[in-house]
Design a protein around this motif. Structure first.
Motif, PDB file in Angstrom:
ATOM      1  N   VAL A  54       0.836  -1.212   0.000  1.00 52.71           N
ATOM      2  CA  VAL A  54       0.000   0.000   0.000  1.00 52.71           C
ATOM      3  C   VAL A  54       0.866   1.256   0.000  1.00 52.71           C
ATOM      4  O   VAL A  54       0.620   2.223  -0.743  1.00 52.71           O
ATOM      5  N   VAL A  55       1.911   1.272   0.841  1.00 53.06           N
ATOM      6  CA  VAL A  55       2.788   2.455   0.910  1.00 53.06           C
ATOM      7  C   VAL A  55       3.518   2.652  -0.410  1.00 53.06           C
ATOM      8  O   VAL A  55       3.653   3.793  -0.913  1.00 53.06           O
ATOM      9  N   ALA A  56       3.995   1.550  -0.999  1.00 51.49           N
ATOM     10  CA  ALA A  56       4.676   1.669  -2.285  1.00 51.49           C
ATOM     11  C   ALA A  56       3.726   2.188  -3.358  1.00 51.49           C
ATOM     12  O   ALA A  56       4.093   3.056  -4.179  1.00 51.49           O
ATOM     13  N   SER A  57       2.511   1.701  -3.362  1.00 48.35           N
ATOM     14  CA  SER A  57       1.533   2.173  -4.349  1.00 48.35           C
ATOM     15  C   SER A  57       1.210   3.646  -4.141  1.00 48.35           C
ATOM     16  O   SER A  57       1.083   4.416  -5.110  1.00 48.35           O
ATOM     17  N   ALA A  58       1.102   4.043  -2.858  1.00 48.60           N
ATOM     18  CA  ALA A  58       0.818   5.467  -2.579  1.00 48.60           C
ATOM     19  C   ALA A  58       1.972   6.349  -3.028  1.00 48.60           C
ATOM     20  O   ALA A  58       1.776   7.451  -3.576  1.00 48.60           O
ATOM     21  N   THR A  59       3.208   5.877  -2.803  1.00 52.77           N
ATOM     22  CA  THR A  59       4.371   6.666  -3.240  1.00 52.77           C
ATOM     23  C   THR A  59       4.406   6.801  -4.753  1.00 52.77           C
ATOM     24  O   THR A  59       4.710   7.884  -5.300  1.00 52.77           O
ATOM     25  N   GLU A  60       4.099   5.705  -5.443  1.00 54.11           N
ATOM     26  CA  GLU A  60       4.077   5.769  -6.910  1.00 54.11           C
ATOM     27  C   GLU A  60       3.004   6.735  -7.398  1.00 54.11           C
ATOM     28  O   GLU A  60       3.212   7.491  -8.381  1.00 54.11           O
ATOM     29  N   THR A  61       1.885   6.746  -6.714  1.00 51.32           N
ATOM     30  CA  THR A  61       0.823   7.687  -7.096  1.00 51.32           C
ATOM     31  C   THR A  61       1.289   9.127  -6.920  1.00 51.32           C
ATOM     32  O   THR A  61       1.051  10.014  -7.776  1.00 51.32           O
ATOM     33  N   LEU A  62       1.982   9.394  -5.804  1.00 49.57           N
ATOM     34  CA  LEU A  62       2.502  10.744  -5.574  1.00 49.57           C
ATOM     35  C   LEU A  62       3.561  11.123  -6.623  1.00 49.57           C
ATOM     36  O   LEU A  62       3.601  12.266  -7.109  1.00 49.57           O
ATOM     37  N   LEU A  63       4.421  10.166  -6.979  1.00 52.55           N
ATOM     38  CA  LEU A  63       5.447  10.448  -7.983  1.00 52.55           C
ATOM     39  C   LEU A  63       4.824  10.720  -9.354  1.00 52.55           C
ATOM     40  O   LEU A  63       5.290  11.602 -10.106  1.00 52.55           O
ATOM     41  N   ASP A  64       3.781   9.943  -9.666  1.00 53.42           N
ATOM     42  CA  ASP A  64       3.088  10.211 -10.931  1.00 53.42           C
ATOM     43  C   ASP A  64       2.480  11.615 -10.926  1.00 53.42           C
ATOM     44  O   ASP A  64       2.479  12.323 -11.960  1.00 53.42           O
ATOM     45  N   ALA A  65       1.947  12.003  -9.777  1.00 53.68           N
ATOM     46  CA  ALA A  65       1.379  13.357  -9.668  1.00 53.68           C
ATOM     47  C   ALA A  65       2.453  14.420  -9.819  1.00 53.68           C
ATOM     48  O   ALA A  65       2.200  15.526 -10.355  1.00 53.68           O
ATOM     49  N   ASP A  66       3.701  14.112  -9.352  1.00 60.84           N
ATOM     50  CA  ASP A  66       4.788  15.080  -9.503  1.00 60.84           C
ATOM     51  C   ASP A  66       5.213  15.240 -10.968  1.00 60.84           C
ATOM     52  O   ASP A  66       5.594  16.344 -11.410  1.00 60.84           O
ATOM     53  N   THR A  67       5.167  14.165 -11.730  1.00 54.68           N
ATOM     54  CA  THR A  67       5.638  14.222 -13.123  1.00 54.68           C
ATOM     55  C   THR A  67       4.547  14.635 -14.107  1.00 54.68           C
ATOM     56  O   THR A  67       4.871  15.118 -15.215  1.00 54.68           O
ATOM     57  N   ASP A  68       3.305  14.458 -13.759  1.00 52.05           N
ATOM     58  CA  ASP A  68       2.218  14.702 -14.725  1.00 52.05           C
ATOM     59  C   ASP A  68       2.227  16.133 -15.280  1.00 52.05           C
ATOM     60  O   ASP A  68       2.081  16.319 -16.514  1.00 52.05           O
TER      61      ASP A  68
END
Length: 502
Positions: A54-68
């Motif tokens: 869950v934490v890894a998925s949340a981090t990936e979601t945040l990183l995607d939001a940073d790059t979008d």
């Protein structure tokens, strides 16, 4: 030196107690606690893995939001004017020529951007200087060429979250395990309380076995069933012990008199050894006493064997079944043997056989009674009748099948028995005191021949044989005079097809 060696020896350690040496309550508690510990450990491990995902998925979601935002801008603008990222965001943009257009990365991570240009788009973990970073790489394309957008976050925060949650789960699991162990101990103590009561009551058996009984709890559980089964076993054991005690007491009482008489007769024979006629009379009377003792011993042995077969049958031992015709053959043979005794008194012994009606294809009725048992039934009942009848009397033995049972009836035209004797006729060592007691001298009116007195076990054997076969034995005085003994034996529906051998 020997003392020195003795002092230098280390004391031997006692082996640790094995699990089997512990009490049942302790074993139940330990076993259930170990199982609970394994289950809790598995749950903590599974939950940790779930939290990591869950934490890894949340981090990936945040990183995607940073790059979008940057990816969206670069896909439409070849010469973008990129604004710097927000605070604590690690973002870098590399132009198609390899120049770093924008970067908020740490110095070490920024130095690895060159290698990330060739990395396929997606998520990866980069380890630099003892630190781990979760990195998302995107490659937007516009007229200027292929750009690289990189967003990263330190994985240390993820590890801290996971470790703290794991610690919390472990502490909670230990608390639950401790509570479970205490609850298991309490429940085991409560559940085994009836066993402790049963144990204490069982200890009383050695002090007062005739009154002790295991307590049966109100719950219809396995312990109540065990207590009920043991109480039934104790009841059967008491009955068997009481029967044996009574038999020994009765046998001692019955043997005392003929032994005393035999001793007196032998003493008298020794005194009259010079008188041949008196000596012969003493010897004849002694022979009668020996015959009575022999019959008593044989009857006691017969009763003991019958009771032993009853105990084996109660324990599940297989019992054979005999066909009606085989038992009928034994009735005729037993009547022939009784006739040899009856001829001395001119008593007539007849028999009647009424065969059952058997349908086509059906087997004849079978009974849980062997031919030896039938011989005892006929010999004891008909023999008693012959002993009690006057000269010229008649005995009728009948064997028939009626209403799902075999019926053996022995009827005589003698004097019968006192009504007070009927209720106790089948008890051991009981004899009628009036009409059916043998007399020492011939009766001048009836012509009854003197015969040695019975042991008082004949009818007891009849009842034992009948009950072993699942039947009953009864006795009654006939209104027209005489006595009727009836033995009823139920049919065996699932008997084997083969006949038992005589």
């Amino acid at each position: 030196m020997g003392a020195g060696r003795a002092q230098g020896r280390r004391p031997s350690r006692l082996p640790p107690p094995s699990l089997r040496s512990l009490s049942l309550r302790a074993r139940i508690t330990i076993g259930s606690t170990v199982i609970a510990a394994v289950v809790i450990a598995l749950l903590v491990l599974v939950m940790r893995l779930q939290v990591v995902n869950v934490v890894a998925s949340a981090t990936e979601t945040l990183l995607d939001a940073d790059t979008d935002p940057y990816v969206a801008t670069l896909e439409v603008d070849s010469d973008p004017n990129l604004s710097p990222p927000g605070n604590a965001q690690f973002v870098a943009v590399v132009s198609p020529t390899g120049d770093i257009t924008l970067s908020s990365m740490p110095r070490r991570l920024e130095q690895s951007l060159g290698s990330l240009r060739t990395t396929p788009a997606g998520t990866s973990v980069v380890e630099l200087g003892g630190s781990q970073y979760r990195v998302v790489v995107e490659h937007p394309v516009n007229q200027a060429g292929r750009w690289t957008v990189v967003a990263a976050r330190n994985s240390q925060a993820e590890a801290i979250v996971v470790d703290e949650l794991t610690t919390t789960l472990s502490v909670t699991g230990l608390a639950i395990l401790l509570a479970f162990g205490v609850a298991s101990w309490v429940l085991a103590t409560t559940a085994l309380r009836p066993v402790n009561r049963m144990r204490r009551e069982a200890e009383r058996l050695s002090v007062a076995p005739e009154r002790a009984e295991l307590p049966v709890g109100p719950a219809q559980d396995e312990l109540a069933e065990l207590a009920t089964t043991l109480n039934a076993f104790l009841a059967r054991t008491r009955q068997a012990t009481e029967r044996e005690r009574q038999m020994v007491s009765d046998a001692s009482h019955e043997l005392r008199t003929p032994l005393a008489i035999l001793t007196t007769q032998l003493d008298l024979a020794a005194l009259d050894r010079d008188d041949a006629r008196a000596l012969a009379a003493h010897i004849e009377r002694a022979k009668n006493s020996v015959a009575r003792l022999s019959r008593l011993a044989n009857d006691l042995l017969t009763l003991s064997r019958i009771e032993e077969s009853e105990r084996r049958a109660a324990d599940g031992a297989p019992q054979s079944a005999t066909a009606w015709s085989d038992l009928g053959d034994e009735v005729m043979a037993a009547v022939d043997r009784v006739r040899l005794i009856a001829s001395a008194k001119d008593v007539t012994v007849d028999f009647e056989l009424e065969p059952p009606t058997v349908a086509d294809g059906s087997d004849e009725p079978r009974y849980r009674l062997d031919t030896g048992g039938m011989a005892q039934l006929v010999t004891n009942t008909a023999g008693n009748a012959v002993a009690a009848l006057p000269r010229g009397g008649t005995v009728l033995v009948s064997w028939r099948a009626a209403s799902g049972e075999g019926v053996l009836q022995v009827t005589d035209d003698g004097p019968g028995v006192p009504e007070s004797f009927v209720p106790v006729a089948f008890d051991r060592f009981t004899r009628p005191d009036e009409a059916r007691t043998s007399r020492r001298d011939p009766d001048p009116v009836t012509g009854a021949v003197p015969m040695p007195g019975g042991s008082g076990l004949g009818l007891a054997i009849v009842r034992a044989v009948a009950e072993r076969a699942g039947g009953t034995a009864s006795l009654r005085n006939l209104p027209t005079g005489g006595l009727e003994v009836t033995v009823r034996v139920p049919e065996v529906r699932d008997a084997p097809a083969a006949r038992t051998a005589r």
